[in-house]
Write a protein that holds these residues in place. Sequence first.
Motif, PDB file in Angstrom:
ATOM      1  N   VAL A 149       0.858  -1.171   0.159  1.00  0.00           N
ATOM      2  CA  VAL A 149      -0.036   0.015  -0.013  1.00  0.00           C
ATOM      3  C   VAL A 149       1.019   1.165  -0.127  1.00  0.00           C
ATOM      4  O   VAL A 149       0.571   2.130  -0.960  1.00  0.00           O
ATOM      5  CB  VAL A 149      -0.945  -0.036   1.534  1.00  0.00           C
ATOM      6  N   SER A 150       1.865   1.289   0.861  1.00  0.00           N
ATOM      7  CA  SER A 150       2.595   2.553   1.074  1.00  0.00           C
ATOM      8  C   SER A 150       3.598   2.761  -0.338  1.00  0.00           C
ATOM      9  O   SER A 150       3.593   3.995  -0.685  1.00  0.00           O
ATOM     10  CB  SER A 150       3.574   2.447   2.189  1.00  0.00           C
ATOM     11  N   LEU A 151       4.122   1.492  -0.968  1.00  0.00           N
ATOM     12  CA  LEU A 151       4.838   1.940  -2.282  1.00  0.00           C
ATOM     13  C   LEU A 151       4.025   2.275  -3.558  1.00  0.00           C
ATOM     14  O   LEU A 151       4.290   3.301  -3.955  1.00  0.00           O
ATOM     15  CB  LEU A 151       5.394   0.344  -2.536  1.00  0.00           C
ATOM     16  N   ALA A 152       2.807   1.603  -3.311  1.00  0.00           N
ATOM     17  CA  ALA A 152       1.673   2.251  -4.431  1.00  0.00           C
ATOM     18  C   ALA A 152       1.377   3.590  -4.019  1.00  0.00           C
ATOM     19  O   ALA A 152       1.430   4.393  -5.145  1.00  0.00           O
ATOM     20  CB  ALA A 152       0.469   1.328  -4.410  1.00  0.00           C
ATOM     21  N   GLY A 153       1.281   4.047  -2.803  1.00  0.00           N
ATOM     22  CA  GLY A 153       0.878   5.275  -2.677  1.00  0.00           C
ATOM     23  C   GLY A 153       2.004   6.301  -3.054  1.00  0.00           C
ATOM     24  O   GLY A 153       1.712   7.544  -3.488  1.00  0.00           O
ATOM     25  N   GLU A 154       3.159   6.085  -2.392  1.00  0.00           N
ATOM     26  CA  GLU A 154       4.142   6.983  -2.529  1.00  0.00           C
ATOM     27  C   GLU A 154       4.523   7.011  -4.184  1.00  0.00           C
ATOM     28  O   GLU A 154       4.921   8.010  -4.803  1.00  0.00           O
ATOM     29  CB  GLU A 154       5.599   6.220  -1.996  1.00  0.00           C
ATOM     30  N   SER A 155       4.497   5.948  -4.969  1.00  0.00           N
ATOM     31  CA  SER A 155       4.847   6.063  -6.481  1.00  0.00           C
ATOM     32  C   SER A 155       3.612   6.780  -7.082  1.00  0.00           C
ATOM     33  O   SER A 155       4.102   7.698  -7.949  1.00  0.00           O
ATOM     34  CB  SER A 155       4.844   4.577  -6.879  1.00  0.00           C
ATOM     35  N   PHE A 156       2.481   6.599  -7.000  1.00  0.00           N
ATOM     36  CA  PHE A 156       1.620   7.450  -7.615  1.00  0.00           C
ATOM     37  C   PHE A 156       1.582   8.790  -7.030  1.00  0.00           C
ATOM     38  O   PHE A 156       1.275   9.497  -8.145  1.00  0.00           O
ATOM     39  CB  PHE A 156      -0.026   6.817  -6.882  1.00  0.00           C
ATOM     40  N   ALA A 157       2.006   9.482  -5.863  1.00  0.00           N
ATOM     41  CA  ALA A 157       1.971  10.491  -5.531  1.00  0.00           C
ATOM     42  C   ALA A 157       3.290  11.211  -6.486  1.00  0.00           C
ATOM     43  O   ALA A 157       3.249  12.274  -6.720  1.00  0.00           O
ATOM     44  CB  ALA A 157       2.416  10.750  -3.985  1.00  0.00           C
ATOM     45  N   ASP A 158       4.406  10.422  -6.445  1.00  0.00           N
ATOM     46  CA  ASP A 158       5.408  10.950  -7.330  1.00  0.00           C
ATOM     47  C   ASP A 158       5.143  11.024  -8.648  1.00  0.00           C
ATOM     48  O   ASP A 158       5.517  12.086  -9.278  1.00  0.00           O
ATOM     49  CB  ASP A 158       6.718  10.015  -7.042  1.00  0.00           C
ATOM     50  N   LEU A 159       4.306  10.127  -9.209  1.00  0.00           N
ATOM     51  CA  LEU A 159       4.124  10.332 -10.734  1.00  0.00           C
ATOM     52  C   LEU A 159       3.216  11.448 -10.932  1.00  0.00           C
ATOM     53  O   LEU A 159       3.176  12.435 -11.967  1.00  0.00           O
ATOM     54  CB  LEU A 159       3.627   8.944 -11.164  1.00  0.00           C
ATOM     55  N   GLU A 160       2.064  11.708 -10.230  1.00  0.00           N
ATOM     56  CA  GLU A 160       1.081  12.762 -10.332  1.00  0.00           C
ATOM     57  C   GLU A 160       1.961  14.228 -10.296  1.00  0.00           C
ATOM     58  O   GLU A 160       1.615  15.036 -10.905  1.00  0.00           O
ATOM     59  CB  GLU A 160       0.115  12.612  -9.178  1.00  0.00           C
ATOM     60  N   LEU A 161       2.924  14.055  -9.071  1.00  0.00           N
ATOM     61  CA  LEU A 161       3.561  15.478  -9.148  1.00  0.00           C
ATOM     62  C   LEU A 161       4.277  15.724 -10.096  1.00  0.00           C
ATOM     63  O   LEU A 161       4.464  16.751 -10.897  1.00  0.00           O
ATOM     64  CB  LEU A 161       4.531  15.476  -7.821  1.00  0.00           C
ATOM     65  N   ALA A 162       4.983  14.669 -10.571  1.00  0.00           N
ATOM     66  CA  ALA A 162       6.154  14.840 -12.008  1.00  0.00           C
ATOM     67  C   ALA A 162       5.363  15.089 -13.000  1.00  0.00           C
ATOM     68  O   ALA A 162       5.817  16.148 -14.120  1.00  0.00           O
ATOM     69  CB  ALA A 162       6.889  13.505 -12.103  1.00  0.00           C
ATOM     70  N   ARG A 163       4.081  14.631 -13.248  1.00  0.00           N
ATOM     71  CA  ARG A 163       3.245  14.961 -14.573  1.00  0.00           C
ATOM     72  C   ARG A 163       2.829  16.360 -14.348  1.00  0.00           C
ATOM     73  O   ARG A 163       2.693  16.963 -15.457  1.00  0.00           O
ATOM     74  CB  ARG A 163       2.126  13.923 -14.720  1.00  0.00           C
ATOM     75  N   PHE A 164       2.320  16.655 -13.321  1.00  0.00           N
ATOM     76  CA  PHE A 164       2.120  18.115 -13.099  1.00  0.00           C
ATOM     77  C   PHE A 164       3.221  19.209 -13.393  1.00  0.00           C
ATOM     78  O   PHE A 164       2.731  20.275 -14.007  1.00  0.00           O
ATOM     79  CB  PHE A 164       1.595  18.295 -11.489  1.00  0.00           C
ATOM     80  N   ARG A 165       4.214  19.064 -12.843  1.00  0.00           N
ATOM     81  CA  ARG A 165       5.340  19.793 -12.996  1.00  0.00           C
ATOM     82  C   ARG A 165       5.997  19.881 -14.431  1.00  0.00           C
ATOM     83  O   ARG A 165       6.441  20.758 -14.642  1.00  0.00           O
ATOM     84  CB  ARG A 165       6.540  19.548 -11.954  1.00  0.00           C
ATOM     85  N   ARG A 166       5.709  18.960 -15.039  1.00  0.00           N
ATOM     86  CA  ARG A 166       6.165  18.961 -16.565  1.00  0.00           C
ATOM     87  C   ARG A 166       5.526  19.886 -17.454  1.00  0.00           C
ATOM     88  O   ARG A 166       5.612  20.313 -18.618  1.00  0.00           O
ATOM     89  CB  ARG A 166       6.158  17.639 -17.100  1.00  0.00           C
ATOM     90  N   ASP A 167       4.109  20.012 -17.115  1.00  0.00           N
ATOM     91  CA  ASP A 167       3.352  20.881 -17.785  1.00  0.00           C
ATOM     92  C   ASP A 167       3.607  22.338 -17.510  1.00  0.00           C
ATOM     93  O   ASP A 167       3.565  22.763 -16.537  1.00  0.00           O
ATOM     94  CB  ASP A 167       1.769  20.690 -17.590  1.00  0.00           C
ATOM     95  N   PRO A 168       4.174  23.130 -18.719  1.00  0.00           N
ATOM     96  CA  PRO A 168       4.355  24.760 -18.260  1.00  0.00           C
ATOM     97  C   PRO A 168       3.224  25.330 -17.869  1.00  0.00           C
ATOM     98  O   PRO A 168       3.705  26.672 -17.372  1.00  0.00           O
ATOM     99  CB  PRO A 168       4.946  24.825 -19.790  1.00  0.00           C
ATOM    100  N   ARG A 169       2.039  24.795 -18.302  1.00  0.00           N
ATOM    101  CA  ARG A 169       1.039  25.792 -17.858  1.00  0.00           C
ATOM    102  C   ARG A 169       0.827  26.126 -16.459  1.00  0.00           C
ATOM    103  O   ARG A 169       0.205  26.613 -15.820  1.00  0.00           O
ATOM    104  CB  ARG A 169      -0.160  25.316 -18.357  1.00  0.00           C
ATOM    105  N   ASN A 170       1.479  24.951 -15.598  1.00  0.00           N
ATOM    106  CA  ASN A 170       1.244  24.825 -14.085  1.00  0.00           C
ATOM    107  C   ASN A 170       2.417  25.753 -13.426  1.00  0.00           C
ATOM    108  O   ASN A 170       2.525  25.458 -12.393  1.00  0.00           O
ATOM    109  CB  ASN A 170       1.327  23.583 -13.788  1.00  0.00           C
ATOM    110  N   SER A 171       3.075  26.415 -14.106  1.00  0.00           N
ATOM    111  CA  SER A 171       4.090  27.132 -13.560  1.00  0.00           C
ATOM    112  C   SER A 171       3.571  28.139 -12.591  1.00  0.00           C
ATOM    113  O   SER A 171       2.791  28.607 -12.773  1.00  0.00           O
ATOM    114  CB  SER A 171       5.168  27.980 -14.591  1.00  0.00           C
ATOM    115  N   GLY A 172       4.208  28.017 -11.184  1.00  0.00           N
ATOM    116  CA  GLY A 172       3.623  28.986 -10.211  1.00  0.00           C
ATOM    117  C   GLY A 172       2.266  28.579  -9.492  1.00  0.00           C
ATOM    118  O   GLY A 172       1.862  28.974  -8.666  1.00  0.00           O
TER     119      GLY A 172
END
Length: 266
Positions: A146-169
């Motif tokens: 459960v913890s590995l899945a949760g941490e992995s999903f959280a990391d992927l969600e944040l990485a995807r969000f940060r890659r989108d230049p529209r989300n700057s700031g």
Amino acid sequence: MNGNAVLIVWGAAACAMLVGWLLQRATRNAGIADAIWAACLSGGALYYAGVGTGSALSRGLVAVFGGFWGFRLSMHLLTRVLTEEEDGRYRQLRAHWHGSEVRFFALFQVQAALVALFSLPFLAVAENPVTRISAWHVIGVTVWLVSLAGESFADLELARFRRDPRNSGRTCRIGLWRYSRHPNYFFEWLHWFAYVALAVGSPIAWTAWLGPLLMYIALRWVSGVPFVEAQALRSRGDDYRAYQSETSAFIPWVPKPERTSDLRKA
């Protein structure tokens, strides 16, 4: 054997951190320390599995669980180091310390000492003589998955969000980040309870509790949440203040009503 094994892990981590310090001098990116820290813990789990006196079941579990957890986290952090500029926390320290390499060297070596300390739960499992699968094993495996899945999903969600230049700031509020301001930290903390369960029956089972205890202190009050949120306030200002007012700091929970949406749109 226990004391010598811990000293060997500490010595190996100190050497790895020395190399990391030299790399950050060349690259001006101290984030490499985080990747090395996780890699050293992975190596520590594998080493204890090899030299431990516990059952094959216990040593196998710590090799797979501790080794894979540290490896995954290390690769995730290394990717960020190689593709992004230095983490804001380290940039702030660099400015505050006026670029003092002596202080950065000390910081890297403190990380090495923490490797030895945080590796103790792995040793507790590797010394467990229990040979039959029990309810504690089921609990430990479940918590780990459960913890590995949760941490992995959280990391992927944040990485995807940060890659989108529209989300700057802007602040990430998607998926798990809607329910916790630091879901990656929460699941990383939860992960350490797996070794508490797997160490039941070990002659040094009490040391497994150091994992969740020390990780909570570190993440909640020392090097995790305070540093990350201070940097977020500097870079995202009112948008992050609104996020703080709506979202649980650590443990995932239902968010409060969005009373400041107009402020975020401004």
